[in-house]
Design a protein around this motif. Structure first.
Motif, PDB file in Angstrom:
ATOM      1  N   GLY A  86      17.520  53.649  19.849  1.00 59.63           N
ATOM      2  CA  GLY A  86      18.526  54.125  20.775  1.00 59.63           C
ATOM      3  C   GLY A  86      18.422  55.505  21.406  1.00 59.63           C
TER       4      GLY A  86
ATOM      5  N   ARG B  12      10.611  55.686  27.306  1.00 56.27           N
ATOM      6  CA  ARG B  12      12.041  55.371  27.499  1.00 56.27           C
ATOM      7  C   ARG B  12      12.865  56.634  27.787  1.00 56.27           C
ATOM      8  NH1 ARG B  12      15.835  53.159  29.146  1.00 56.27           N
ATOM      9  NH2 ARG B  12      17.378  52.963  27.508  1.00 56.27           N
TER      10      ARG B  12
ATOM     11  N   LYS C 164      19.798  63.448  22.910  1.00 50.86           N
ATOM     12  CA  LYS C 164      19.800  62.021  23.256  1.00 50.86           C
ATOM     13  C   LYS C 164      21.077  61.637  24.021  1.00 50.86           C
ATOM     14  CE  LYS C 164      18.051  59.256  20.169  1.00 50.86           C
ATOM     15  NZ  LYS C 164      17.757  58.552  18.884  1.00 50.86           N
ATOM     16  N   GLY C 165      20.991  60.503  24.693  1.00 50.68           N
ATOM     17  CA  GLY C 165      22.139  59.981  25.432  1.00 50.68           C
ATOM     18  C   GLY C 165      22.577  60.917  26.549  1.00 50.68           C
TER      19      GLY C 165
ATOM     20  N   PHE D  55      15.158  56.825  30.944  1.00 48.69           N
ATOM     21  CA  PHE D  55      16.615  57.004  30.796  1.00 48.69           C
ATOM     22  C   PHE D  55      17.090  58.234  31.571  1.00 48.69           C
ATOM     23  CE2 PHE D  55      20.288  58.850  28.593  1.00 48.69           C
ATOM     24  CZ  PHE D  55      21.148  57.768  28.508  1.00 48.69           C
ATOM     25  N   TYR D  56      16.439  59.369  31.358  1.00 47.00           N
ATOM     26  CA  TYR D  56      16.896  60.604  31.997  1.00 47.00           C
ATOM     27  C   TYR D  56      16.517  60.676  33.475  1.00 47.00           C
ATOM     28  CZ  TYR D  56      18.600  62.199  27.494  1.00 47.00           C
ATOM     29  OH  TYR D  56      19.308  62.299  26.325  1.00 47.00           O
TER      30      TYR D  56
ATOM     31  N   GLU E 101      19.854  56.082  23.968  1.00 47.93           N
ATOM     32  CA  GLU E 101      21.192  56.201  24.580  1.00 47.93           C
ATOM     33  C   GLU E 101      22.196  56.866  23.649  1.00 47.93           C
ATOM     34  OE1 GLU E 101      19.575  53.458  23.780  1.00 47.93           O
ATOM     35  OE2 GLU E 101      19.247  52.173  25.521  1.00 47.93           O
TER      36      GLU E 101
END
Ligand code: NAI
Ligand code: MG
Length: 481
Positions: A445, A110, A462-463, A114-115, A447
């Motif tokens: 998460g 993930r 993160k995020g 995500f990135y 995110e």
């Protein structure tokens, strides 16, 4: 895959330490040596930093963001395609139950997913200024990133640090923990297979005092990210200060779970015991203090007691709630906390039990609930990094906040109450980096920006927030009239 003790990945190739030295790797489940890793030192760090520096000038530098993103998407897919194999590696190396290892590997994939999506969305700003001027602020990569990660979640920490570093166009030298390097080694091989150019990701296994210290002190490293103990965090920040480079530090916590008398007790009790026994309590964000409103103390303690007593501890393959801790030092450290608390007259409310799969030579400790624990006691102040939960009563909201904020740490807090106004009022007064209300789980998460205040460290991972750490703003002022 690399041969045994050829576990350094430098400039796109597997190699042994220049000294040819190696370290035995033991299984926490039975204490047996099952493989070896290269004992990289300053000479190997030198080679790795040099490769990372050169890679900043190569194809990587001119590659469009979406192309970097595609390579990272390939890697995410490769991780998913090989997820079971990596989960087995992780479970053997760290002792974590296989279901927990599988969850970690999905999180690792993930991070790259995500990135990858962020790699072509590293946006800048256009600023209003004087008439006749055009001002832009663009985000540039920091350069060579030195990433030093711990043994508790090796694969997902690989994702948490490497993915944002690559998305923003940096190159990396990663130093995994000597106690758990095997999944990182496999992930580096997959990154190569995914199409990452040589030198963009380098991995040096070895000891913290040798490879880790050399990486943190290297004058040609532009940025440091460290997760681990506060003591080593101080060394990292000192090294960063000497070289005038920024660092992100994530140094653990003594995170409170605050339970008010109007909480959903079932949900709270189940979550709180799940979180402190997950990964045998070796989680930086573990909720290791449970603060309970006095009017509900006995009732809620009874519920925690029932659930803690039901926890079984055993081998990863038995797939129970709790596995062994990482090594004999950690087992002794946790046992020391248990022994001292008992000697200080603190009551053991409940303990889990060993399963038949927990062999004597493994590093097993019993999950334990203590209470009431005085707020000044070490169990209420120090990070145990084991499956040990300290129950502390409080009278009212003001006292709950005072106790919650009353340690040197400030990473995460859990808040359990159905009162909406109180949820926000208390959340705003907690000196932490993340607050979970009627749920808990920093590991989930990808995110969600994550990091601490006070002794828990600084900077955010993160995020999208992490992208700011891995880039630096450049302001360009153009006069055009
Ligand atoms: P540590 O802080 O020594 O190790 C973490 C990482 O830092 C490893 O990769 C290690 O090789 C590296 N390292 C160690 N000494 C170094 C140095 N002088 N320079 C550069 N890098 C260095 O943690 P350790 O000794 O494994 O565990 C001790 C305690 O630290 C644990 O009992 C726990 O309380 C805490 N800890 C907290 C973690 C967290 O996630 N916040 C993770 C691991 C440990
Ligand atoms: Mg250490």
């Amino acid at each position: 895959m690399p041969l045994e003790a050829q576990t350094l990945f430098i400039d796109g190739a597997w190699t042994s330490a220049a000294s040819a030295a190696a370290l035995d790797v033991r299984s926490p489940t039975d204490g047996e040596t099952f493989t070896a890793i290269s004992r990289g030192d300053s000479a190997d760090i030198e080679r790795a930093v040099d490769a990372a520096r050169r890679a900043l000038q190569g194809a990587w530098a001119t590659m469009a963001g979406f192309e970097r993103g595609r390579i990272m998407t390939n890697l995410s897919n490769l991780i998913l395609a090989n997820a079971e194999e990596i989960a087995q590696i992780e479970a053997r190396d760290t002792g974590k139950p296989i279901t927990q290892a599988r969850t970690d590997i999905r999180a690792t994939a993930r991070y790259f997913e995500f990135y990858a999506g962020a790699a072509d969305k590293i946006l800048g700003d256009v600023l209003p200024f004087l008439d006749g001027y055009q001002v832009t602020v663009q985000r540039e990569p920091r350069g060579v990133c030195g990433l030093i990660i711990p043994w508790n979640y090796p694969a997902s920490m690989f994702g948490r640090t490497v993915a944002p570093a690559l998305a923003t166009g940096n190159t990396v030298v990663l130093k995994p923990a000597e106690d758990a390097s095997m999944s990182c080694i496999r992930l580096a091989a997959l990154a190569h297979e995914a199409g990452l150019p040589a030198g963009v990701l380098n991995l040096v296994t070895g000891l913290g005092e040798e490879a880790g210290a050399a990486l943190s002190q290297h004058p040609d490293v532009d940025f440091l990210s460290f997760t681990g103990s506060p003591e080593v965090g101080t060394l990292i920040q000192t090294a960063a200060a000497r070289n005038h480079v920024p660092c992100v530090l994530e140094l653990g916590g003594k995170s409170p779970q605050i339970v008010f008398d109007d909480a959903d007790f079932e949900h709270a009790a189940q979550t709180i015991i799940g979180v402190i026994t997950q990964n045998a309590g070796q989680t930086c964000s573990a909720g290791s203090r449970v603060l309970i409103q006095r009017s509900a103390y006995d009732r809620f303690i009874a519920m925690l007691k029932e659930r803690m007593s039901a926890v079984r501890v055993g081998a990863p393959a038995a797939d129970l709630q709790c596995g062994p801790v990482i090594n004999s030092t950690q087992a002794k450290k946790v046992q020391g906390f248990l022994d001292r608390a008992r000697a200080d007259g603190i009551e053991v409310i409940a303990q889990g039990a060993l399963d038949g799969s927990a062999v004597k030579t493994g590093y097993f400790v019993l999950p334990t609930l203590f209470g009431p624990v005085p707020t000044t006691h070490e169990l209420a102040q120090e990070e145990v990094f084991g499956p040990v939960l300290a129950a502390i009563p409080f009278e009212d909201e003001a006292e709950a906040i005072r106790i919650a904020n009353g340690t040197a740490y400030g990473l995460v807090a859990g808040l359990w109450t159905e009162n909406g106004a109180r949820q926000m009022r208390v959340a705003k007064k907690l000196r932490v980096g993340q607050v979970f209300i009627n749920n808990y789980g920093a590991g989930g998460g990808i995110e969600l920006p994550f990091g601490g205040v006070k002794r828990s460290g600084h900077g955010r991972e993160k995020g999208l927030e992490a992208l700011k750490e891995y880039t630096v703003a450049k302001t360009i002022v153009l006069r055009h009239d």
